[in-house]
Design a protein around this motif. Structure first.
Motif, short mmCIF file in Angstrom:
data_model
loop_
_atom_site.label_atom_id
_atom_site.label_comp_id
_atom_site.label_asym_id
_atom_site.label_seq_id
_atom_site.Cartn_x
_atom_site.Cartn_y
_atom_site.Cartn_z
N SER A 42 34.92 58.71 32.69
CA SER A 42 34.09 57.60 32.22
C SER A 42 33.90 57.62 30.70
O SER A 42 33.49 56.62 30.11
N GLY A 43 34.24 58.73 30.04
CA GLY A 43 34.11 58.82 28.58
C GLY A 43 35.29 58.24 27.81
O GLY A 43 35.22 58.12 26.59
N TRP A 44 36.38 57.89 28.49
CA TRP A 44 37.56 57.37 27.78
C TRP A 44 37.26 56.22 26.83
O TRP A 44 37.79 56.21 25.72
N PRO A 45 36.44 55.23 27.20
CA PRO A 45 36.21 54.12 26.27
C PRO A 45 35.57 54.55 24.95
O PRO A 45 35.68 53.83 23.95
N ARG A 46 34.93 55.70 24.91
CA ARG A 46 34.30 56.17 23.67
C ARG A 46 35.31 56.66 22.65
O ARG A 46 34.98 56.76 21.47
N TRP A 47 36.53 56.98 23.09
CA TRP A 47 37.53 57.44 22.12
C TRP A 47 38.85 56.67 22.18
O TRP A 47 39.60 56.67 21.22
N PHE A 48 39.16 56.03 23.29
CA PHE A 48 40.40 55.24 23.40
C PHE A 48 39.98 53.77 23.47
O PHE A 48 39.60 53.28 24.52
N THR A 49 40.05 53.08 22.33
CA THR A 49 39.47 51.73 22.25
C THR A 49 40.20 50.69 23.09
O THR A 49 39.65 49.63 23.36
N ALA A 50 41.42 50.98 23.54
CA ALA A 50 42.12 50.05 24.44
C ALA A 50 41.48 50.06 25.82
O ALA A 50 41.63 49.11 26.59
N VAL A 51 40.73 51.11 26.15
CA VAL A 51 40.09 51.25 27.46
C VAL A 51 38.66 50.73 27.35
O VAL A 51 37.88 51.22 26.54
N THR A 52 38.34 49.73 28.18
CA THR A 52 36.98 49.18 28.14
C THR A 52 36.09 49.79 29.21
O THR A 52 34.87 49.78 29.07
N ALA A 53 36.67 50.30 30.29
CA ALA A 53 35.90 50.96 31.35
C ALA A 53 36.83 51.88 32.11
O ALA A 53 38.02 51.58 32.27
N ARG A 141 50.06 53.31 17.09
CA ARG A 141 48.81 53.28 16.29
C ARG A 141 47.61 53.50 17.21
O ARG A 141 46.69 54.25 16.87
N ALA A 142 47.62 52.84 18.37
CA ALA A 142 46.50 53.00 19.31
C ALA A 142 46.39 54.45 19.75
O ALA A 142 45.28 55.00 19.84
N PHE A 143 47.52 55.10 20.03
CA PHE A 143 47.50 56.51 20.42
C PHE A 143 46.97 57.38 19.28
O PHE A 143 46.10 58.23 19.49
N ARG A 144 47.50 57.21 18.08
CA ARG A 144 47.06 58.03 16.95
C ARG A 144 45.56 57.84 16.69
O ARG A 144 44.84 58.81 16.43
N ASP A 145 45.09 56.59 16.75
CA ASP A 145 43.65 56.33 16.57
C ASP A 145 42.84 57.01 17.67
O ASP A 145 41.79 57.60 17.41
N ALA A 146 43.32 56.91 18.91
CA ALA A 146 42.62 57.54 20.04
C ALA A 146 42.58 59.05 19.87
O ALA A 146 41.54 59.69 20.08
N ALA A 147 43.70 59.65 19.47
CA ALA A 147 43.75 61.10 19.27
C ALA A 147 42.79 61.52 18.17
O ALA A 147 42.05 62.51 18.31
N ARG A 148 42.75 60.76 17.08
CA ARG A 148 41.83 61.07 15.97
C ARG A 148 40.38 60.97 16.44
O ARG A 148 39.57 61.86 16.19
N ARG A 149 40.05 59.89 17.15
CA ARG A 149 38.68 59.70 17.64
C ARG A 149 38.28 60.79 18.63
O ARG A 149 37.15 61.28 18.61
N LEU A 150 39.23 61.15 19.50
CA LEU A 150 38.95 62.21 20.46
C LEU A 150 38.69 63.52 19.74
O LEU A 150 37.73 64.24 20.05
N ASP A 151 39.51 63.83 18.77
CA ASP A 151 39.33 65.07 18.01
C ASP A 151 37.98 65.08 17.32
O ASP A 151 37.25 66.08 17.36
N GLU A 152 37.60 63.96 16.70
CA GLU A 152 36.30 63.87 16.03
C GLU A 152 35.17 64.03 17.03
O GLU A 152 34.18 64.72 16.77
N ARG A 153 35.31 63.41 18.18
CA ARG A 153 34.29 63.49 19.23
C ARG A 153 34.12 64.92 19.71
O ARG A 153 33.00 65.40 19.92
N LEU A 154 35.24 65.63 19.89
CA LEU A 154 35.17 67.00 20.40
C LEU A 154 34.65 67.98 19.35
O LEU A 154 34.05 68.99 19.70
N ARG A 155 34.86 67.67 18.08
CA ARG A 155 34.33 68.53 17.00
C ARG A 155 32.83 68.37 16.88
O ARG A 155 32.15 69.25 16.39
#
Length: 159
Positions: A42-53, A141-155
């Motif tokens: 359920s946390g995917w939308p917080r870091w992968f912006t293509a996922v809304t739910a 680009r969507a993958f790289r953005d998601a990976a960056r957001r996920l990394d920031e979220r986990l840090r």
């Protein structure tokens, strides 16, 4: 309207008519990344912006994913190897032209972090595959953005 897709196995990751593969280096550990992928659905939308739910189904054996643009996917987990690999097959989708889809996330220790590789293995009608090929840079680009957001979220918050 959702419709069933062709059921394929994990080997489809290597044999699909179209494979889009992206990779990124993250500072987070393989364990933390795997947890975000497999356990915190359920946390995917917080870091992968293509996922809304996103929500788990069947006591963790499947997922329902809603994407920007209205796509709805019902998935079955094919591989869940903690800190190494997470893969799923799309069983039902409302996406015209899509016939089969498996996504695989591989995690490999790299230096002080993790190399994350995402494979999007797909079969679809000619126009569908053509559109995906055209969209390859945007998906990257969507993958790289998601990976960056996920990394920031986990840090977590900066100290």
């Amino acid at each position: 309207m959702s419709r069933p897709l062709r059921p394929v196995g994990i080997d489809f990751v290597e044999s699909a008519p179209l494979r889009l593969v992206y990779a990124a280096e993250l500072s987070a550990s393989p364990e933390d990344i795997y947890h975000a992928l497999a356990d915190d659905v359920s946390g995917w939308p917080r870091w992968f912006t293509a996922v809304t739910a996103a929500r788990p189904l069947g006591q963790g054996t499947g997922r329902e994913i809603r994407l920007r643009g209205g796509a709805v996917l019902r998935e079955t987990i094919l591989a869940a190897q903690p800190s190494e690999r997470y893969a799923y097959r799309v069983d039902e989708a409302n996406t015209p032209g899509l016939r089969a889809l498996v996504e695989e996330w591989l995690l490999t220790p790299a230096g002080n972090g993790t190399r994350l590789r995402w494979t999007f293995a797909v079969d679809g009608s000619g126009p569908f595959r053509f559109a995906l090929r055209l969209g390859r840079p945007g998906m990257g680009r969507a993958f790289r953005d998601a990976a960056r957001r996920l990394d920031e979220r986990l840090r977590g918050p900066a100290a």
